[in-house]
Design a protein around this motif. Structure first.
Motif, mmCIF file in Angstrom:
data_model
loop_
_atom_site.group_PDB
_atom_site.id
_atom_site.type_symbol
_atom_site.label_atom_id
_atom_site.label_comp_id
_atom_site.label_asym_id
_atom_site.label_seq_id
_atom_site.Cartn_x
_atom_site.Cartn_y
_atom_site.Cartn_z
ATOM 1 N N GLU A 49 0.974 -2.162 -27.989
ATOM 2 C CA GLU A 49 -0.499 -2.233 -27.711
ATOM 3 C C GLU A 49 -1.050 -1.021 -27.437
ATOM 4 O O GLU A 49 -0.434 -0.125 -27.371
ATOM 5 C CB GLU A 49 -0.355 -3.224 -26.303
ATOM 6 C CG GLU A 49 0.204 -2.602 -25.124
ATOM 7 C CD GLU A 49 -0.189 -3.353 -24.070
ATOM 8 O OE1 GLU A 49 -0.214 -2.923 -22.869
ATOM 9 O OE2 GLU A 49 -0.089 -4.686 -24.230
ATOM 10 N N ILE A 75 -8.117 -5.566 -39.212
ATOM 11 C CA ILE A 75 -8.512 -4.865 -38.122
ATOM 12 C C ILE A 75 -8.645 -3.551 -38.367
ATOM 13 O O ILE A 75 -7.987 -2.654 -39.148
ATOM 14 C CB ILE A 75 -7.223 -4.878 -36.985
ATOM 15 C CG1 ILE A 75 -6.864 -6.275 -36.678
ATOM 16 C CG2 ILE A 75 -7.561 -4.218 -35.711
ATOM 17 C CD1 ILE A 75 -5.773 -6.502 -35.751
ATOM 18 N N THR A 79 -9.943 0.000 -33.195
ATOM 19 C CA THR A 79 -9.621 -1.355 -32.227
ATOM 20 C C THR A 79 -8.511 -1.460 -31.602
ATOM 21 O O THR A 79 -7.438 -0.881 -31.826
ATOM 22 C CB THR A 79 -9.577 -2.445 -33.302
ATOM 23 O OG1 THR A 79 -10.897 -2.166 -34.202
ATOM 24 C CG2 THR A 79 -9.854 -3.740 -32.771
ATOM 25 N N VAL A 81 -5.384 -3.025 -30.022
ATOM 26 C CA VAL A 81 -4.718 -4.104 -30.535
ATOM 27 C C VAL A 81 -3.316 -4.607 -29.766
ATOM 28 O O VAL A 81 -2.846 -3.793 -28.729
ATOM 29 C CB VAL A 81 -3.858 -3.523 -31.949
ATOM 30 C CG1 VAL A 81 -4.983 -3.511 -33.001
ATOM 31 C CG2 VAL A 81 -3.140 -2.387 -31.639
ATOM 32 N N LYS A 82 -2.728 -5.595 -30.017
ATOM 33 C CA LYS A 82 -1.414 -6.088 -29.203
ATOM 34 C C LYS A 82 -0.353 -6.367 -30.132
ATOM 35 O O LYS A 82 -0.692 -6.669 -31.202
ATOM 36 C CB LYS A 82 -1.861 -7.216 -28.266
ATOM 37 C CG LYS A 82 -2.428 -8.319 -29.161
ATOM 38 C CD LYS A 82 -3.128 -9.459 -28.052
ATOM 39 C CE LYS A 82 -3.282 -10.769 -28.787
ATOM 40 N NZ LYS A 82 -4.384 -10.642 -29.995
ATOM 41 N N ASP A 85 -0.396 -8.514 -33.585
ATOM 42 C CA ASP A 85 -1.543 -8.570 -34.597
ATOM 43 C C ASP A 85 -1.256 -7.940 -35.765
ATOM 44 O O ASP A 85 -0.231 -7.293 -36.087
ATOM 45 C CB ASP A 85 -2.549 -7.288 -33.733
ATOM 46 C CG ASP A 85 -3.408 -8.272 -32.635
ATOM 47 O OD1 ASP A 85 -3.539 -9.388 -32.630
ATOM 48 O OD2 ASP A 85 -4.073 -7.253 -32.151
ATOM 49 N N VAL A 87 -2.789 -5.850 -38.778
ATOM 50 C CA VAL A 87 -3.671 -4.971 -39.135
ATOM 51 C C VAL A 87 -4.505 -4.894 -40.662
ATOM 52 O O VAL A 87 -5.506 -5.021 -40.852
ATOM 53 C CB VAL A 87 -3.295 -3.548 -38.948
ATOM 54 C CG1 VAL A 87 -4.352 -2.384 -39.016
ATOM 55 C CG2 VAL A 87 -2.909 -3.640 -37.224
#
Length: 285
Positions: A49, A75, A79, A81-82, A85, A87
């Motif tokens: 993250e 993404i 941004t 993110v975790k 996700d 991208v």
């Protein structure tokens, strides 16, 4: 600061050199078992993250390796993110995807770590007028990537290198025979060589700040390794005659206090030299 064209040239050199280093005379692992006609698709998967960075760089890498590859970005850079996700997706020749994979991952993992750390500093400065700066304490050969990541994280870039700004530090001052001599020689040099470069001068004490202020043409004073009390005194002494910058071992636990002393900038080498790469992977789908 360097121009956009100069910066892009640095990025192009990084890509070309990294591919040369990694691929050499061929990706024989792929060439040996995957047909040149094979097509594939892969996803950039987040296993951590933080702030994602390097998406635009990845697109340039894929285009350099094979301009027929298609990238679908889900993404964007900058941004949060975790884990889990996705991208982006990249689609094209399987050999091309594999050839670009390691450079994309190496760059994005480090850039994302730098952007994440920078964002932490930016958040800590929220509500003040102080801005966070990087330094030249970068990994040799990929400075442009690391400084790009700082920008993505919300920070600002200091000078790019030795050629785009004058910075008179302790050794310059001592070798030149003192602050006033160093400043005068610098201004004469700029005039003689017809260069328009901003001048930053490092101060190690309030007395040195007083001496710097006796000279015109200084863009910013670097208030180096001062405690909070002396930093406040320095800002008051300078009084808007030029910009101010604090530096010297400033951490996440101290950055806010230095900002509250009223400095315009805080520079931190830790943004680029003390990070842990974000865990990312490129997986076939």
């Amino acid at each position: 600061m360097i121009s956009k064209a100069q910066f892009q040239k640095e990025i192009d050199l990084i890509i070309a050199n990294a591919i040369r280093e990694d691929v050499g005379d061929g990706d024989h692992s792929s060439l040996s078992c995957i047909p040149s006609s094979a097509k594939g698709k892969a996803k950039l998967l987040v296993k951590d993250e933080g702030i994602i960075a390097g998406v635009e760089f990845a697109k340039q890498v894929f285009a350099h390796v094979d301009d027929t590859m298609k990238v679908e970005v889900l993404i964007e850079d900058g941004t949060k993110v975790k884990y889990g996700d996705i991208v982006f997706y990249v689609e094209g020749a399987s050999q091309s995807i594999l050839k670009a994979e390691r450079l994309v991952l190496n760059a994005m993992q480090r850039m994302s770590a730098i952007a994440t750390k920078t964002k932490k500093f930016v958040d800590l400065l929220e509500g003040t007028s102080t801005k966070i700066l990087d330094t030249r304490k970068t990994t040799p050969g990929i400075r442009a990537l690391e400084k790009w990541a700082v920008k993505i994280g919300g920070g600002e870039n200091h000078r790019f290198a030795l050629y785009d700004m004058i910075m008179l530090k302790d050794n310059h001052i001592d070798f030149a025979g003192g602050i006033t001599n160093a400043i005068n020689k610098t201004k004469a040099y700029l005039k003689d060589t017809n260069r328009d470069l901003k001048i930053i001068v490092e101060a190690r004490s309030l007395k040195e700040i007083e001496e710097i202020l006796e000279s015109d043409g200084v863009y910013r004073i670097l208030i180096d390794n001062f405690n909070y009390e002396d930093t406040r005194k320095a800002v008051k002494l300078i009084g808007g005659k030029c910009l101010t910058e604090s530096s010297g071992g400033i951490t996440e636990s101290t950055v806010r206090k230095y900002a509250e002393c009223g400095v315009d900038y805080i520079s931190s080498g830790a943004l680029t030299h003390s990070v842990y790469n974000m865990d990312l992977s490129l997986k076939a789908v």
